[in-house]
Design a protein around this motif. Sequence first.
Motif, PDB file in Angstrom:
ATOM      1  N   ILE A 130       0.852  -1.204   0.000  1.00  0.00           N
ATOM      2  CA  ILE A 130       0.000   0.000   0.000  1.00  0.00           C
ATOM      3  C   ILE A 130       0.877   1.239   0.000  1.00  0.00           C
ATOM      4  N   GLU A 131       1.931   1.204   0.814  1.00  0.00           N
ATOM      5  CA  GLU A 131       2.852   2.344   0.858  1.00  0.00           C
ATOM      6  C   GLU A 131       3.525   2.538  -0.504  1.00  0.00           C
ATOM      7  N   ARG A 134       0.994   4.021  -2.769  1.00  0.00           N
ATOM      8  CA  ARG A 134       0.803   5.422  -2.402  1.00  0.00           C
ATOM      9  C   ARG A 134       1.953   6.264  -2.973  1.00  0.00           C
ATOM     10  N   SER A 135       3.166   5.719  -2.800  1.00  0.00           N
ATOM     11  CA  SER A 135       4.328   6.435  -3.361  1.00  0.00           C
ATOM     12  C   SER A 135       4.202   6.540  -4.881  1.00  0.00           C
ATOM     13  N   VAL A 137       1.425   6.441  -6.644  1.00  0.00           N
ATOM     14  CA  VAL A 137       0.347   7.385  -6.974  1.00  0.00           C
ATOM     15  C   VAL A 137       0.851   8.819  -6.800  1.00  0.00           C
ATOM     16  N   GLN A 138       1.578   9.074  -5.722  1.00  0.00           N
ATOM     17  CA  GLN A 138       2.116  10.421  -5.508  1.00  0.00           C
ATOM     18  C   GLN A 138       3.086  10.803  -6.634  1.00  0.00           C
TER      19      GLN A 138
END
Length: 165
Positions: A130-131, A134-135, A137-138
């Motif tokens: 997930i992290e 998230r990274s 996606v960012q």
Amino acid sequence: MHRRSLIADLAEALGKSEEEVRQFLEALWQRLPLAIEIEPPFVRYLDAKIEGVRSTLEAEIKGLRSALEAEINGLRMAMEQGFKRSEERDEALRREMDERLEALRREMQQGFQQMAERDEAIRRELRQEIEALRSEVQRLERWFRTFAISILLMLAGIIVQNFLK
């Protein structure tokens, strides 16, 4: 009954009452000397034989009783030993069952612990994924902003050029 009729007959023959005759006979009986009886040899022989048979039977009965008691004691001891062996087997089975239950309990605890560790590892892995997402996606958002800003600036530049012309 025969005695009463004899007393009644004597009382009638003597002209006395039955009670008087009875008292007379009782007094006479008490005053007469006792005659010593001598047993005939055949009676003594029979008594000796009967006594011999009786003592033989008593000895055989005593022997049979002793043998029976010994047999009963032997059976009692065999039963007690059987009960003792059964108790020992029961105790051994009980210990074996306790050991098996304890081993199963330990295996279950290890299984639960391994499941908890796997669950925790999976959660960590999911958090990491997930992290990572998230990274990503960012990063994509930054790239898109950069690209969108560049496109907007180009469009603004084109629109401004078109107005200026």
